[in-house]
Scaffold this active site. Structure first.
Site, PDB file in Angstrom:
ATOM      1  N   ASP A  73      -3.036   5.492  -2.542  1.00  0.00           N
ATOM      2  CA  ASP A  73      -4.210   6.680  -1.952  1.00  0.00           C
ATOM      3  C   ASP A  73      -4.239   7.580  -2.967  1.00  0.00           C
ATOM      4  O   ASP A  73      -3.305   8.002  -3.722  1.00  0.00           O
ATOM      5  CB  ASP A  73      -3.534   7.053  -0.717  1.00  0.00           C
ATOM      6  CG  ASP A  73      -4.307   8.139  -0.124  1.00  0.00           C
ATOM      7  OD1 ASP A  73      -5.218   8.564  -0.647  1.00  0.00           O
ATOM      8  OD2 ASP A  73      -4.021   8.572   1.146  1.00  0.00           O
ATOM      9  N   GLY A  93      -0.606   8.037   1.834  1.00  0.00           N
ATOM     10  CA  GLY A  93      -0.744   9.428   1.303  1.00  0.00           C
ATOM     11  C   GLY A  93      -0.173  10.433   2.149  1.00  0.00           C
ATOM     12  O   GLY A  93       0.947  11.184   1.836  1.00  0.00           O
ATOM     13  N   TYR A  94      -0.283   9.911   3.582  1.00  0.00           N
ATOM     14  CA  TYR A  94       0.518  10.785   4.558  1.00  0.00           C
ATOM     15  C   TYR A  94       2.065  10.702   4.018  1.00  0.00           C
ATOM     16  O   TYR A  94       2.744  11.698   4.371  1.00  0.00           O
ATOM     17  CB  TYR A  94       0.108  10.164   5.834  1.00  0.00           C
ATOM     18  CG  TYR A  94       0.542  11.389   6.934  1.00  0.00           C
ATOM     19  CD1 TYR A  94       1.782  12.067   7.145  1.00  0.00           C
ATOM     20  CD2 TYR A  94      -0.465  11.494   7.974  1.00  0.00           C
ATOM     21  CE1 TYR A  94       1.855  12.994   8.167  1.00  0.00           C
ATOM     22  CE2 TYR A  94      -0.491  12.556   9.076  1.00  0.00           C
ATOM     23  CZ  TYR A  94       0.803  13.024   8.987  1.00  0.00           C
ATOM     24  OH  TYR A  94       0.935  14.136  10.211  1.00  0.00           O
ATOM     25  N   TYR A 154       0.670  -0.949  -0.239  1.00  0.00           N
ATOM     26  CA  TYR A 154      -0.066   0.010  -0.112  1.00  0.00           C
ATOM     27  C   TYR A 154       0.911   1.499   0.143  1.00  0.00           C
ATOM     28  O   TYR A 154       1.824   1.278   0.839  1.00  0.00           O
ATOM     29  CB  TYR A 154      -0.821   0.024   1.301  1.00  0.00           C
ATOM     30  CG  TYR A 154      -1.615   1.275   1.360  1.00  0.00           C
ATOM     31  CD1 TYR A 154      -2.760   1.649   0.568  1.00  0.00           C
ATOM     32  CD2 TYR A 154      -1.419   2.135   2.654  1.00  0.00           C
ATOM     33  CE1 TYR A 154      -3.529   2.809   0.661  1.00  0.00           C
ATOM     34  CE2 TYR A 154      -1.834   3.232   2.980  1.00  0.00           C
ATOM     35  CZ  TYR A 154      -3.137   3.627   2.047  1.00  0.00           C
ATOM     36  OH  TYR A 154      -3.683   4.848   2.047  1.00  0.00           O
ATOM     37  N   ASP A 187      -0.174  15.650   5.703  1.00  0.00           N
ATOM     38  CA  ASP A 187      -1.223  14.934   4.936  1.00  0.00           C
ATOM     39  C   ASP A 187      -2.557  16.168   5.168  1.00  0.00           C
ATOM     40  O   ASP A 187      -3.381  15.782   5.632  1.00  0.00           O
ATOM     41  CB  ASP A 187      -1.286  13.755   5.299  1.00  0.00           C
ATOM     42  CG  ASP A 187      -2.667  13.162   4.263  1.00  0.00           C
ATOM     43  OD1 ASP A 187      -2.902  13.851   3.258  1.00  0.00           O
ATOM     44  OD2 ASP A 187      -3.276  11.995   4.643  1.00  0.00           O
ATOM     45  N   HIS A 243      -7.881   3.866  -3.802  1.00  0.00           N
ATOM     46  CA  HIS A 243      -8.954   4.376  -2.979  1.00  0.00           C
ATOM     47  C   HIS A 243      -9.184   5.963  -2.925  1.00  0.00           C
ATOM     48  O   HIS A 243      -8.249   6.714  -3.237  1.00  0.00           O
ATOM     49  CB  HIS A 243      -8.861   4.007  -1.404  1.00  0.00           C
ATOM     50  CG  HIS A 243      -7.869   4.681  -0.252  1.00  0.00           C
ATOM     51  ND1 HIS A 243      -8.029   5.970  -0.020  1.00  0.00           N
ATOM     52  CD2 HIS A 243      -6.852   4.077  -0.042  1.00  0.00           C
ATOM     53  CE1 HIS A 243      -6.863   6.201   0.771  1.00  0.00           C
ATOM     54  NE2 HIS A 243      -6.363   5.176   0.860  1.00  0.00           N
ATOM     55  N   ARG A 271     -14.018   5.146  -0.078  1.00  0.00           N
ATOM     56  CA  ARG A 271     -13.746   5.663   1.666  1.00  0.00           C
ATOM     57  C   ARG A 271     -14.714   6.737   1.658  1.00  0.00           C
ATOM     58  O   ARG A 271     -14.950   7.732   0.911  1.00  0.00           O
ATOM     59  CB  ARG A 271     -12.340   5.956   1.758  1.00  0.00           C
ATOM     60  CG  ARG A 271     -12.271   6.547   2.919  1.00  0.00           C
ATOM     61  CD  ARG A 271     -10.802   6.871   3.057  1.00  0.00           C
ATOM     62  NE  ARG A 271     -10.333   8.045   3.712  1.00  0.00           N
ATOM     63  CZ  ARG A 271      -9.303   8.734   4.391  1.00  0.00           C
ATOM     64  NH1 ARG A 271      -8.209   7.838   3.919  1.00  0.00           N
ATOM     65  NH2 ARG A 271      -9.194   9.707   4.985  1.00  0.00           N
ATOM     66  N   CYS A 304      -5.708  14.377   6.749  1.00  0.00           N
ATOM     67  CA  CYS A 304      -5.375  12.946   7.191  1.00  0.00           C
ATOM     68  C   CYS A 304      -6.800  12.516   7.775  1.00  0.00           C
ATOM     69  O   CYS A 304      -7.412  13.277   8.521  1.00  0.00           O
ATOM     70  CB  CYS A 304      -4.315  12.876   7.988  1.00  0.00           C
ATOM     71  SG  CYS A 304      -4.248  11.337   9.274  1.00  0.00           S
ATOM     72  N   GLY A 305      -7.375  11.491   7.497  1.00  0.00           N
ATOM     73  CA  GLY A 305      -8.607  10.666   8.071  1.00  0.00           C
ATOM     74  C   GLY A 305      -8.532  10.695   9.583  1.00  0.00           C
ATOM     75  O   GLY A 305      -9.559   9.944  10.150  1.00  0.00           O
ATOM     76  N   HIS A 306      -7.315  11.007  10.173  1.00  0.00           N
ATOM     77  CA  HIS A 306      -7.340  10.723  11.737  1.00  0.00           C
ATOM     78  C   HIS A 306      -6.768  11.867  12.224  1.00  0.00           C
ATOM     79  O   HIS A 306      -6.282  12.263  13.418  1.00  0.00           O
ATOM     80  CB  HIS A 306      -6.069   9.739  12.019  1.00  0.00           C
ATOM     81  CG  HIS A 306      -6.734   8.264  11.572  1.00  0.00           C
ATOM     82  ND1 HIS A 306      -7.689   7.498  12.657  1.00  0.00           N
ATOM     83  CD2 HIS A 306      -6.885   7.689  10.547  1.00  0.00           C
ATOM     84  CE1 HIS A 306      -8.055   6.425  11.868  1.00  0.00           C
ATOM     85  NE2 HIS A 306      -7.517   6.468  10.523  1.00  0.00           N
ATOM     86  N   ASP A 308      -6.224  10.097  -2.500  1.00  0.00           N
ATOM     87  CA  ASP A 308      -7.161  11.347  -1.904  1.00  0.00           C
ATOM     88  C   ASP A 308      -8.688  11.575  -2.219  1.00  0.00           C
ATOM     89  O   ASP A 308      -9.393  10.428  -2.193  1.00  0.00           O
ATOM     90  CB  ASP A 308      -6.192  12.765  -2.073  1.00  0.00           C
ATOM     91  CG  ASP A 308      -4.791  12.515  -1.303  1.00  0.00           C
ATOM     92  OD1 ASP A 308      -4.891  11.909  -0.401  1.00  0.00           O
ATOM     93  OD2 ASP A 308      -4.117  12.936  -2.174  1.00  0.00           O
ATOM     94  N   GLU A 324     -13.600   4.944   7.257  1.00  0.00           N
ATOM     95  CA  GLU A 324     -12.778   5.768   7.950  1.00  0.00           C
ATOM     96  C   GLU A 324     -12.995   6.039   9.409  1.00  0.00           C
ATOM     97  O   GLU A 324     -14.130   6.693   9.531  1.00  0.00           O
ATOM     98  CB  GLU A 324     -12.104   6.933   7.382  1.00  0.00           C
ATOM     99  CG  GLU A 324     -11.089   7.547   7.910  1.00  0.00           C
ATOM    100  CD  GLU A 324      -9.653   6.641   8.075  1.00  0.00           C
ATOM    101  OE1 GLU A 324      -9.747   5.609   8.687  1.00  0.00           O
ATOM    102  OE2 GLU A 324      -8.688   7.084   7.509  1.00  0.00           O
ATOM    103  N   GLU A 347     -11.556   8.970  -1.569  1.00  0.00           N
ATOM    104  CA  GLU A 347     -12.596   9.672  -0.391  1.00  0.00           C
ATOM    105  C   GLU A 347     -13.278  10.627  -0.682  1.00  0.00           C
ATOM    106  O   GLU A 347     -13.436  11.250  -1.786  1.00  0.00           O
ATOM    107  CB  GLU A 347     -11.698   9.967   0.922  1.00  0.00           C
ATOM    108  CG  GLU A 347     -10.915  11.127   0.556  1.00  0.00           C
ATOM    109  CD  GLU A 347      -9.495  11.279   1.266  1.00  0.00           C
ATOM    110  OE1 GLU A 347      -9.129  12.303   1.622  1.00  0.00           O
ATOM    111  OE2 GLU A 347      -8.774  10.410   1.572  1.00  0.00           O
ATOM    112  N   ASN A 352      -8.508   0.440   8.205  1.00  0.00           N
ATOM    113  CA  ASN A 352      -7.316   1.285   8.267  1.00  0.00           C
ATOM    114  C   ASN A 352      -6.451   1.364   9.820  1.00  0.00           C
ATOM    115  O   ASN A 352      -6.931   1.897  10.684  1.00  0.00           O
ATOM    116  CB  ASN A 352      -7.564   2.601   7.890  1.00  0.00           C
ATOM    117  CG  ASN A 352      -6.465   3.596   7.416  1.00  0.00           C
ATOM    118  OD1 ASN A 352      -5.518   2.875   6.942  1.00  0.00           O
ATOM    119  ND2 ASN A 352      -6.642   4.893   7.291  1.00  0.00           N
TER     120      ASN A 352
END
Length: 315
Positions: free
Chosen positions: A83, A44-45, A41, A56, A110, A157, A120-122, A85, A189, A112, A211
């Site tokens: 990724d 992206g980050y 994988y 990211d 993927h 995503r 970033c998704g987090h 994005d 996510e 989103e 993830n």
């Protein structure tokens, strides 16, 4: 000729959890490939941080991401999931995005449903576009897949769970709509605990991604057997190479600052303890020599006579 997309699709058809280590450049990808994984994988980050030096937060561009994906896929012998994005725009932009990733030769991507610029998704502050618009983007991606490479895998995503006014319900509803629009795999996510993950497994009608971000994000550490039993099919470990690189380089350079010679000795010993051969061997010089012997005139080999260096990098 079998594409990496077709190979990835075949791997996804097996009744076995697919574990994908995250890499951020061709070098870390080569290490992962040497260790041995079915699929790798591209984070992206990590791509943003290693390629342009920014987090990211929507700073990296489509051409920069695709260039990294292309170079990684060229260096490894297994499919790459990359990724992509938020597709870098609306549905019409997504058309070009998917075409470019297919031309790069990767196995899948993927996409989103975040707004632009994304983050970033987090991290806090994420926002998502309306569901209808997001569905249109996935439908566009699926149509390009069907036209250009039917094996290419589209992972859709949703970041709705992590927005200020979002919910897990919305995230599940969205990825089901994405699957109906033609996505191959769903990716909710940011589930925050085991109960939410179990809900995702029960209520999403299609293959699923988890993830596995760890302490950096909101998604918890979960036993892989549990994830598989709850209905997950793919587990991404997106930042494993990035964190490992930062931690190990920092530790080595901290020693280097006090004693460069001793530090270099330790780094040499640590490298030599790994089953990758010499740096020249790992990087591919033996293959370069094969190319030279196969295609260059014999006179070109005269450059090696009397020269000094590693035998693996010259005759």
């Amino acid at each position: 000729m079998t594409t990496y997309g077709a190979t990835l699709r075949n791997r996804l058809s097996r009744d076995e959890l697919l574990v994908c280590p995250g890499v951020h450049d061709p070098l870390t990808a080569a290490v992962a490939d040497h260790v041995g994984f079915d699929v790798i994988y591209m984070t992206g980050y990590g791509t943003s941080l290693s390629k342009i030096g920014y987090p990211d937060g929507g700073f990296i561009t489509m051409p920069e991401m695709i260039e990294n994906a292309k170079n990684i896929q060229e260096r490894i012998d297994v499919p790459l999931i990359a990724d992509a994005d938020n597709g870098y725009g609306n549905a019409t932009n997504v058309i070009r995005t998917v075409r470019e990733y297919i031309k790069a030769g990767v196995g899948g991507i993927h996409i989103e449903d975040q707004t632009f610029p994304k983050r970033c998704g987090h991290t806090k502050g994420r926002q998502v576009i309306p569901t209808e618009e997001a569905v249109g983007k996935i439908a566009a991606a699926a149509d390009v897949r069907d036209e250009r490479d039917e094996g290419f895998v589209i992972i859709a995503r949703s970041d709705a769970r992590g927005t200020g006014d979002g919910s897990l319900d919305e995230g599940i509803e969205r990825v089901n709509a994405f699957l109906d629009a033609g996505a191959d795999v769903a990716f909710v996510e940011g589930p925050t605990d085991e109960a939410e993950l179990q809900r995702v497994g029960r209520e999403v009608d299609g293959p699923l991604v988890y993830n596995f971000v760890g302490d950096l994000g909101t998604s918890p550490y979960i036993d892989l057997d549990d994830l598989e039993s709850w209905g997950f099919d793919v587990v991404l470990f997106p930042i494993v190479s990035t964190l490992s690189t930062i931690a190990n380089v920092h530790a080595d350079l901290a020693v280097f600052a006090d004693d460069p010679v001793e530090s270099m000795r330790r780094v040499d010993e640590a490298f030599s303890s790994q089953p990758v051969g010499s740096l020249h061997e790992f990087s591919g010089f033996p293959e370069v020599l094969e190319w030279e012997n196969a295609y260059l005139p014999e006179s070109a080999r005269e450059k090696y006579e009397g020269s000094i260096g590693d035998e693996l990098a010259g005759e």
